[in-house]
Design a protein around this motif. Sequence first.
Motif, short mmCIF file in Angstrom:
data_model
loop_
_atom_site.label_atom_id
_atom_site.label_comp_id
_atom_site.label_asym_id
_atom_site.label_seq_id
_atom_site.Cartn_x
_atom_site.Cartn_y
_atom_site.Cartn_z
N SER A 98 -68.82 -21.28 -20.61
CA SER A 98 -67.91 -22.28 -21.15
C SER A 98 -67.05 -22.89 -20.04
O SER A 98 -66.79 -24.10 -20.03
N THR A 99 -66.63 -22.05 -19.10
CA THR A 99 -65.86 -22.53 -17.96
C THR A 99 -66.68 -23.50 -17.11
O THR A 99 -66.18 -24.53 -16.67
N LEU A 100 -67.95 -23.17 -16.90
CA LEU A 100 -68.84 -24.07 -16.15
C LEU A 100 -68.99 -25.40 -16.85
O LEU A 100 -68.93 -26.46 -16.23
N GLU A 101 -69.20 -25.35 -18.16
CA GLU A 101 -69.36 -26.56 -18.94
C GLU A 101 -68.09 -27.41 -18.88
O GLU A 101 -68.15 -28.63 -18.70
N ALA A 102 -66.93 -26.78 -19.00
CA ALA A 102 -65.66 -27.50 -18.97
C ALA A 102 -65.41 -28.12 -17.59
O ALA A 102 -64.81 -29.19 -17.49
N ALA A 103 -65.87 -27.45 -16.53
CA ALA A 103 -65.67 -27.97 -15.18
C ALA A 103 -66.41 -29.29 -14.98
O ALA A 103 -65.94 -30.17 -14.26
N ILE A 104 -67.53 -29.43 -15.62
CA ILE A 104 -68.29 -30.68 -15.51
C ILE A 104 -67.58 -31.76 -16.33
O ILE A 104 -67.32 -32.84 -15.84
N GLY A 105 -67.27 -31.46 -17.55
CA GLY A 105 -66.55 -32.38 -18.41
C GLY A 105 -67.43 -33.47 -18.99
O GLY A 105 -68.29 -34.01 -18.31
N PRO A 106 -67.20 -33.80 -20.24
CA PRO A 106 -68.02 -34.83 -20.90
C PRO A 106 -67.86 -36.21 -20.27
O PRO A 106 -68.80 -36.98 -20.24
N GLU A 107 -66.69 -36.52 -19.76
CA GLU A 107 -66.49 -37.83 -19.11
C GLU A 107 -67.35 -37.96 -17.87
O GLU A 107 -67.95 -39.00 -17.63
N GLN A 108 -67.42 -36.88 -17.07
CA GLN A 108 -68.25 -36.89 -15.87
C GLN A 108 -69.72 -37.06 -16.23
O GLN A 108 -70.44 -37.84 -15.62
N ASN A 159 -70.96 -38.43 -18.93
CA ASN A 159 -71.18 -39.79 -19.42
C ASN A 159 -71.23 -40.80 -18.28
O ASN A 159 -72.05 -41.72 -18.28
N THR A 160 -70.35 -40.65 -17.30
CA THR A 160 -70.35 -41.55 -16.15
C THR A 160 -71.65 -41.44 -15.37
O THR A 160 -72.26 -42.45 -15.00
N GLU A 161 -72.09 -40.22 -15.14
CA GLU A 161 -73.35 -40.01 -14.41
C GLU A 161 -74.54 -40.55 -15.20
O GLU A 161 -75.46 -41.14 -14.62
N LEU A 162 -74.52 -40.38 -16.51
CA LEU A 162 -75.61 -40.92 -17.34
C LEU A 162 -75.62 -42.44 -17.31
O LEU A 162 -76.70 -43.06 -17.32
N ASP A 163 -74.45 -43.06 -17.24
CA ASP A 163 -74.39 -44.52 -17.13
C ASP A 163 -75.04 -44.99 -15.83
O ASP A 163 -75.77 -45.99 -15.81
N VAL A 164 -74.79 -44.28 -14.75
CA VAL A 164 -75.39 -44.63 -13.46
C VAL A 164 -76.90 -44.46 -13.52
O VAL A 164 -77.66 -45.34 -13.11
N LEU A 165 -77.35 -43.32 -14.04
CA LEU A 165 -78.79 -43.09 -14.14
C LEU A 165 -79.45 -44.09 -15.08
O LEU A 165 -80.57 -44.56 -14.80
N SER A 166 -78.79 -44.44 -16.16
CA SER A 166 -79.33 -45.43 -17.09
C SER A 166 -79.48 -46.79 -16.41
O SER A 166 -80.44 -47.52 -16.67
N ALA A 167 -78.53 -47.12 -15.56
CA ALA A 167 -78.60 -48.40 -14.85
C ALA A 167 -79.82 -48.45 -13.94
O ALA A 167 -80.40 -49.52 -13.72
#
Length: 131
Positions: A32-42, A44-52
């Motif tokens: 859970s700590t690992l998951e929280a360190a990444i964060g949903p905003e991060q 989503n931002t990375e997915l936006d870049v990859l989607s582009a």
Amino acid sequence: MARATERLQRYLEDELGECRSEDVEERLDELSTLEAAIGPEQVNTELDVLSALANETRYTLVRVLVAAEAELCVCELHAVVDVTESGLSHALSGLVEAGLVEGRKDGRWKKYRATNRAVALVTVLEGSVDE
């Protein structure tokens, strides 16, 4: 979640030789700590870049701009990709939103260049694909 917990318990039993409920809880807390360190905003931002980059026109534009190591005019980019002016404008807008290219007006011309993010991504991709 119960299935995942059961599977995790079986895994920990294999790894540790035995598994207590405290072991499972401790590992779940660590995950859970690992998951929280990444964060949903991060994510989503990375997915936006990859989607582009997940479009032939946009990816070609990024590759050309990275290879050019300089600004290119929209008219130069239009000569590289076989899309309408509207399609080119839409593709470039998506790349700007993803932080992969930057544009600026130069008199009556619009010029674009690759960002450091685009250079880094292309470099990683080149190094990870066998030729």
